[in-house]
Structure formats: C-alpha cells, structure tokens
Motif scaffolding. Structure first.
Motif, PDB file in Angstrom:
ATOM      1  N   ILE A 140       9.191  -0.607  -6.593  1.00  0.00           N
ATOM      2  CA  ILE A 140       9.968   0.594  -6.305  1.00  0.00           C
ATOM      3  C   ILE A 140       9.067   1.796  -6.523  1.00  0.00           C
ATOM      4  CG2 ILE A 140      11.958   1.994  -6.964  1.00  0.00           C
ATOM      5  CD1 ILE A 140      13.329  -0.548  -7.905  1.00  0.00           C
ATOM      6  N   SER A 151      22.393  -6.154  -1.990  1.00  0.00           N
ATOM      7  CA  SER A 151      21.426  -5.854  -3.058  1.00  0.00           C
ATOM      8  C   SER A 151      21.348  -4.360  -3.352  1.00  0.00           C
ATOM      9  CB  SER A 151      20.032  -6.358  -2.662  1.00  0.00           C
ATOM     10  OG  SER A 151      20.040  -7.754  -2.416  1.00  0.00           O
ATOM     11  N   LEU A 152      22.043  -3.565  -2.542  1.00  0.00           N
ATOM     12  CA  LEU A 152      21.938  -2.113  -2.675  1.00  0.00           C
ATOM     13  C   LEU A 152      22.402  -1.629  -4.039  1.00  0.00           C
ATOM     14  CD1 LEU A 152      21.240   0.499  -1.166  1.00  0.00           C
ATOM     15  CD2 LEU A 152      23.575   0.538  -0.286  1.00  0.00           C
ATOM     16  N   GLN A 165      12.832  -4.174   1.251  1.00  0.00           N
ATOM     17  CA  GLN A 165      12.401  -3.651  -0.046  1.00  0.00           C
ATOM     18  C   GLN A 165      13.590  -3.477  -0.997  1.00  0.00           C
ATOM     19  OE1 GLN A 165      10.536  -0.302   1.727  1.00  0.00           O
ATOM     20  NE2 GLN A 165       8.621  -1.372   2.153  1.00  0.00           N
ATOM     21  N   ILE A 166      14.791  -3.314  -0.415  1.00  0.00           N
ATOM     22  CA  ILE A 166      16.014  -3.265  -1.224  1.00  0.00           C
ATOM     23  C   ILE A 166      16.311  -4.639  -1.819  1.00  0.00           C
ATOM     24  CG2 ILE A 166      18.533  -3.042  -1.081  1.00  0.00           C
ATOM     25  CD1 ILE A 166      17.304  -0.355  -1.067  1.00  0.00           C
ATOM     26  N   LYS A 167      16.101  -5.673  -1.014  1.00  0.00           N
ATOM     27  CA  LYS A 167      16.481  -7.024  -1.442  1.00  0.00           C
ATOM     28  C   LYS A 167      15.477  -7.631  -2.419  1.00  0.00           C
ATOM     29  CE  LYS A 167      18.174 -11.446   0.278  1.00  0.00           C
ATOM     30  NZ  LYS A 167      18.643 -12.195   1.461  1.00  0.00           N
ATOM     31  N   PRO A 169      13.037  -6.052  -4.730  1.00  0.00           N
ATOM     32  CA  PRO A 169      12.327  -4.987  -5.454  1.00  0.00           C
ATOM     33  C   PRO A 169      11.311  -5.518  -6.463  1.00  0.00           C
ATOM     34  CG  PRO A 169      14.570  -5.207  -6.280  1.00  0.00           C
ATOM     35  CD  PRO A 169      14.476  -6.068  -5.062  1.00  0.00           C
ATOM     36  N   ILE A 187      12.603   3.824   2.421  1.00  0.00           N
ATOM     37  CA  ILE A 187      12.796   2.475   1.894  1.00  0.00           C
ATOM     38  C   ILE A 187      13.383   1.608   2.997  1.00  0.00           C
ATOM     39  CG2 ILE A 187      13.849   1.078   0.077  1.00  0.00           C
ATOM     40  CD1 ILE A 187      11.998   3.211  -1.040  1.00  0.00           C
ATOM     41  N   ASN A 223      22.087  -2.831  -6.842  1.00  0.00           N
ATOM     42  CA  ASN A 223      21.164  -3.122  -7.941  1.00  0.00           C
ATOM     43  C   ASN A 223      19.816  -2.426  -7.800  1.00  0.00           C
ATOM     44  OD1 ASN A 223      23.043  -4.975  -9.125  1.00  0.00           O
ATOM     45  ND2 ASN A 223      22.415  -6.510  -7.619  1.00  0.00           N
ATOM     46  N   TYR A 224      19.689  -1.563  -6.795  1.00  0.00           N
ATOM     47  CA  TYR A 224      18.404  -0.898  -6.545  1.00  0.00           C
ATOM     48  C   TYR A 224      18.297   0.345  -7.423  1.00  0.00           C
ATOM     49  CZ  TYR A 224      14.269   0.434  -3.875  1.00  0.00           C
ATOM     50  OH  TYR A 224      12.981   0.741  -3.490  1.00  0.00           O
ATOM     51  N   ASN A 225      17.254   0.406  -8.226  1.00  0.00           N
ATOM     52  CA  ASN A 225      17.137   1.438  -9.254  1.00  0.00           C
ATOM     53  C   ASN A 225      16.386   2.675  -8.780  1.00  0.00           C
ATOM     54  OD1 ASN A 225      18.547  -0.020 -11.276  1.00  0.00           O
ATOM     55  ND2 ASN A 225      16.715  -1.254 -11.664  1.00  0.00           N
TER      56      ASN A 225
END
Length: 329
Positions: A171, A207-208, A162-164, A166, A158, A210-212
């Motif tokens: 994902i 944003s990390l 792509q973290i910021k 999603p 990742i 909130n990354y699912n």
C-alpha cells in the motif's frame, strides 16, 4: 383517527430517513494534451458544481534507459475557478530500472513546478498514476517517499488487484488513494466489455472494506471501439460510440457490434470489408450499479467521485442527472 394519522406520518418519516442520501463531491479527470474547455463542458461542470479537476500534466517513460517526460500538457487557457490536481502517469518500466529515486523525484517535481508557473497555478495535491508490479514496487514506493520531502500531500491511483492483495502488492504511503473502477478485463474479439464487468469486479470488491488507505472512487464515462479483423483485435479507436457508426458504412450485428460493409477510411483508419467494430462503453445504469456495489462493500464514504474523463462526447452520452445520481451515497 388521530392515532392512525400519526402512525402514517411516522411511517412516512421513517421511509424518508431510510432513503436519505448524501451528496459526494464530483470531480473529473482531464486527460487531453491541450487544456481548453468547450461551452458544453463548462455548462456540465457548472451544473454539477465541480470545483476540482485532476489534470494529467505529463507521462514519464524511458528513452535510452533514461526517464523523460512524455506528451506534456499545453494550457490554451488557464483553469480559472477550479482547484487543480496535477496527475503524472509513470510507466511501470521506469521503476523496473534502478534509477535513483531521489533524483527522479526532483526531476518530476521541477517539471510540475514549471507547468504550474507557466499558468500561474498553485496546487495543494499531486497525484501519481502507476500500475506498479511486484518487481517495481520497492522503487516506486521509494520514489513516493522521496517526493513527499518536496511536496507532502500526495495521492495515488489504486487498481482492483491491489485492493485484493495488499500484502503482496503493498500500500503506497500517501494521504489517499483513488480506486480506478474500470479497465477490468482483457480487450478481445469476444463479447466481453473490458472497461467494466460486474462479475469481475465482485471477485475483488469485497476486499475493499479491509484496505487500509482512504479511497476516493474513479468511474468510467469513456468509450472506445475495438477494431476486429479475422477474429483478432487490431487496435482501438478511442471515443467511439454506437451513434458514430452510420448506416451505409456499417451493418449492425448486435447492440454494440457492427460489420464494415465496404473498404473505408474511418476516423483516419483503414477498415476493410467484413472487419468488425465492437463498441465498449458503460451505461448510466451500470454506473449506478458500480456505486451500489462499492457502497455495499465500503467502510467509509468517499470524499469524491472522479469521472474519467472530461470530454464533451463523454458528457453528452449521459444526462446531467445521471452524474448527480451516481454522486450520492
């Protein structure tokens, strides 16, 4: 007096608890095309209690619009004593083609199995490395779905963007991801370090939380030299560090920038007089800085810190204790 002593003891215990850290499993990426380990590499792995190696098996690229394996690994020795995770790097161009995901999955799986059989390796996890785009996202994700029918335990790399975003980038439906915490900037002739910039990272890292997708962390211990001519980047010289640029051939301009004194063939490359070499690397303090920022913005502790990549020269640029310190949470 007794009360004072008890109070001091309580303060000491509280301080100890507040600074207590947990060790995270340490792993390495192996990215060379021939697998063997030097004595130094083996010593570092043993000292750091490394049990797992993420070994790049091959790339997948396009030839005549057909997906083919590129630069497959050759095992000079068996990776005995390590849990092996095959890593397959798939170029984004492959998924911009409309190749059937099911047939591509079968081809890639079969090739991985051939390599496993050749060295008698049994693997649990397989990892895919692809910097997919909005146009290739659907095909890549479909490929992962088809591959899971053949081997269910998958992980995927990742990137920070792509973290910021999603919702836009999507994902991948895998068991876990690996956040590649490097290659953040553009390689240029200026003073920027394209491998790592805390300023750039901080635009994404919040944003990390909130990354699912459960994430492990990949950190950079590699380096390279940016070859500059007439203020333009001409190419990269992989693995280059400041100590490689000896006096007599190079004149030091800044701590990480050098001028070529005379025309020379250096590491198989022609360097002209007045060319410049900019060394890009990451210090031990910057590795600690990365982990501080990641910890500050994470909901959960990662299971692994994976250093990229396993190479004697990379290891020698750091003390063993640096790796241990970085791998604490």
């Amino acid at each position: 007096m007794k009360k004072i002593w008890l109070l001091m003891l309580l303060v000491t215990l509280l301080a100890a608890c507040s600074t207590k850290t947990e060790k995270i499993n340490t792993a390495f990426y192996f990215w060379r095309t021939t697998f063997s380990l030097t004595e130094t590499e083996q010593q570092y792995l043993k000292n750091l209690e490394v049990k797992k190696l993420y070994i790049r098996y091959f790339d997948v690229g396009l030839q005549n619009n057909e997906a083919i394996p590129v630069a497959p690994i050759v095992f000079n020795v068996k990776p005995l004593g390590y849990s092996v995770v095959p890593v397959v790097y798939i170029k984004n161009e492959v998924f911009l083609q409309n190749e059937a995901a099911d047939s591509l999955a079968v081809k890639v799986y079969s090739y991985i199995q051939q390599i496993n059989k050749s060295v008698n390796v049994s693997v649990n996890e397989i990892q895919f490395d692809c910097d997919w785009s909005l146009k290739s996202k659907q095909n890549y994700f479909q490929f992962l779905e088809e591959f899971k029918k053949l081997h269910p335990n998958l992980s995927a790399t990742i990137r920070l963007h792509q973290i910021k975003y999603p919702d836009k980038t999507g994902i991948p439906d895998v068991d876990k991801g690996v956040l590649m915490y490097y290659n953040m900037g553009v390689i240029n002739a200026g003073e920027d370090n394209s491998i790592y910039s805390q300023k750039i990272a901080r635009n994404y890292i919040n944003s990390l939380k909130n990354y699912n997708l459960p994430l492990n962390i990949a950190l950079p211990v590699f380096s390279w030299g940016v070859h500059i001519r007439n203020n333009q980047v001409t190419n990269l010289i992989g693995g280059l560090r400041v100590n490689d640029l000896t006096e007599g051939q190079f004149e030091k301009i800044t701590e990480n920038r050098f001028k070529v004194v005379k025309d020379v063939v250096f590491k198989g490359r022609y360097l002209a007089k007045d060319d410049e070499i900019k060394i890009e690397a990451v210090s031990a303090e910057q590795l600690k800085e990365m982990m501080h920022d990641i910890k500050k913005n994470s909901k959960h502790k990662p299971n692994e810190i994976i250093f990229y990549d396993l190479n004697e020269n990379n290891l020698k640029a750091y003390e063993k204790e640096d790796f241990k310190t970085v791998s604490r949470w």
